[in-house]
Write an enzyme that holds these catalytic residues in place. Structure first.
Site, PDB file in Angstrom:
ATOM      1  N   LYS A 130       0.856  -1.180   0.000  1.00  0.00           N
ATOM      2  CA  LYS A 130       0.000   0.000   0.000  1.00  0.00           C
ATOM      3  C   LYS A 130       0.890   1.227   0.000  1.00  0.00           C
ATOM      4  O   LYS A 130       1.954   1.231   0.621  1.00  0.00           O
ATOM      5  CB  LYS A 130      -0.878   0.040   1.254  1.00  0.00           C
ATOM      6  CG  LYS A 130      -1.965   1.103   1.186  1.00  0.00           C
ATOM      7  CD  LYS A 130      -3.050   0.689   0.231  1.00  0.00           C
ATOM      8  CE  LYS A 130      -4.211   1.669   0.266  1.00  0.00           C
ATOM      9  NZ  LYS A 130      -5.327   1.187  -0.564  1.00  0.00           N
ATOM     10  N   GLY A 131       0.472   2.244  -0.719  1.00  0.00           N
ATOM     11  CA  GLY A 131       1.259   3.462  -0.758  1.00  0.00           C
ATOM     12  C   GLY A 131       0.377   4.678  -0.778  1.00  0.00           C
ATOM     13  O   GLY A 131      -0.841   4.592  -0.955  1.00  0.00           O
TER      14      GLY A 131
END
Length: 439
Positions: A130-131
């Site tokens: 996730k970013g």
């Protein structure tokens, strides 16, 4: 997810909170703390090596970067970005990229953990990532957003790639964002590499059917849940909270299969017709923002929609809409989570006591990441699929995942959510035990 308030928009990979934060843990509990608590709960049902469980409490890597961007007025503003990579035992990292003011390190790690479970329950050869960037995308011009995306891509270029980590759209990002990311990465690699991201426009390697996939998977799971409960779809009533991409596609597919959709909603309220709604004639949020109530003869509130006497309730807008305060008023015997974490942990327990079947988001809306996998395969092989093939393959994958969760549910005295987590965790743990720890 992943969702705007009331519109039900979701990320292509559909990252899930799978129950979100319970009321008893307070709003200060981070996504990471919640994810770890859910991991421990699922691990309690399995005889796992505690060392493997301890490894899964932690991400493999979290990259934090500084992103200076020149604004249109010539000033430079500095933003902070993150990319959390949780586990890659089954393959490259996979997960969304969000632009939102509240993005934090711990949020990215927690959501990366949930993506690990979602990929595992679907049997996909990916791990979770996730970013995000802590920024309000509404305050950026198109040119500023492009410059932000390209600079961020350069900062994380060393840890992403088609065999390393494949981002996708999420809150505040879209197909255009992914096109910029792919182009920036490809320019530095001196070759076009479409497989570095998914959720791109089809003209540059995106997949047909990606936008509709989370809603379609919700409809497939709702259909199977009704069949499990010996309910004929032609005699089934459905209410959908959140008429965005996920909710609208789920509603239209179920309507096409013969179910009667009696209520749909957006942020302004819900259209209600006990005789059934012609959902194909009502624009989704993407097609005409906040149009539902303008097309309605009878309008009820979103809260009232959740309490309708229907066979299937699909909360597909935002998280935490079914809580301990209204769980006792929910009358639907089947809830299929279209949004990420629409049912809180406390409400989950109350619904379980009443034998309400809550089909979790990590299964129900997993069509997004599944079709992202298809897109990745198409990019790697440089061969596009037809929409019919995408839908056929999605149907096959969703049914296989459904059967695995259903069989676990039948074998143990568990909730559907617990069954899904057990399937996911057992697969990840088995892979870790097979590979071992190096050195």
């Amino acid at each position: 997810m992943d969702a705007h308030v009331g519109d039900g928009r979701s990320s292509s990979d559909g990252d899930a909170t799978a129950g979100s934060t319970s009321e008893s843990t307070s709003a200060s509990e981070s996504a990471l703390e919640t994810a770890r608590r859910q991991l421990d709960r699922a691990a309690g049902y399995l005889e796992l090596d505690p060392n493997v469980v301890e490894r899964l409490h932690h991400p493999t890597k979290v990259e934090e970067v500084t992103i200076p961007v020149e604004r249109d007025d010539g000033t430079v503003e500095v933003f902070t970005g993150y990319r959390a990579q949780h586990d890659s035992v089954n393959g490259p990292y996979k997960g969304g990229l969000r632009y939102h003011p509240d993005v934090t390190r711990d949020e990215c790690v927690g959501l990366a953990m949930w993506m690990t479970w979602k990929c595992a329950v679907m049997g996909l050869p990916f791990g979770g990532a996730k970013g995000g960037i802590a920024v309000d995308p509404k305050q950026l011009s198109g040119d500023e957003k492009e410059r932000l995306t390209r600079r961020f891509t350069q900062e994380i270029r060393g840890i992403i790639g088609p065999t390393r980590d494949i981002p996708a759209p999420d809150m505040g990002t879209d197909a255009q964002t992914m096109a910029w990311l792919m182009d920036a990465y490809s320019m530095q690699e001196a070759e076009t590499i479409p497989g570095v991201v998914t959720g791109k426009p089809p003209i540059i390697g995106g997949s047909e059917g990606r936008e509709e996939a989370p809603g379609r998977s919700v409809a497939i799971v709702a259909r199977e849940a009704c069949a499990y409960d010996d309910r004929s779809l032609t005699e089934t009533t459905v209410a959908v909270q959140g008429y965005g991409s996920v909710g609208a596609n789920a509603a239209r597919q179920l309507d096409e299969w013969g179910a009667s959709v009696v209520a749909i909603s957006d942020v302004n309220g819900a259209m209600y017709d006990p005789d059934g709604i012609d959902v194909a004639s009502v624009p989704s949020h993407d097609e005409e923002p906040e149009a539902v109530t303008r097309y309605a003869d009878t309008v009820i509130s979103n809260d009232d929609l959740l309490e309708l006497d229907v066979d299937v309730l699909i909360p597909a807008a935002i998280g935490n809409v079914i809580t301990t305060e209204n769980a006792d008023e929910v009358r639907a015997p089947i809830i299929v989570e279209g949004a990420n974490g629409p049912v809180t942990s406390g409400a989950d327990e109350m619904l379980a006591e009443r034998d309400v079947a809550v089909i979790p988001d990590i299964l129900a809306n997993a069509g997004g990441v599944t079709v992202s996998y298809f897109e990745w395969l198409q990019d790697i092989n440089r061969r596009s699929w037809s929409l019919d093939r995408v839908n056929e393959e999605l149907e096959t994958e969703m049914l296989e995942a459904w059967r695995a969760v259903r069989d676990t549910f039948d074998e143990r005295d568990l909730t559907w959510r617990e069954a899904a987590y057990i399937v996911a965790l057992s697969r990840v743990a088995a892979a870790h035990e097979a590979r071992g720890l190096w050195p």
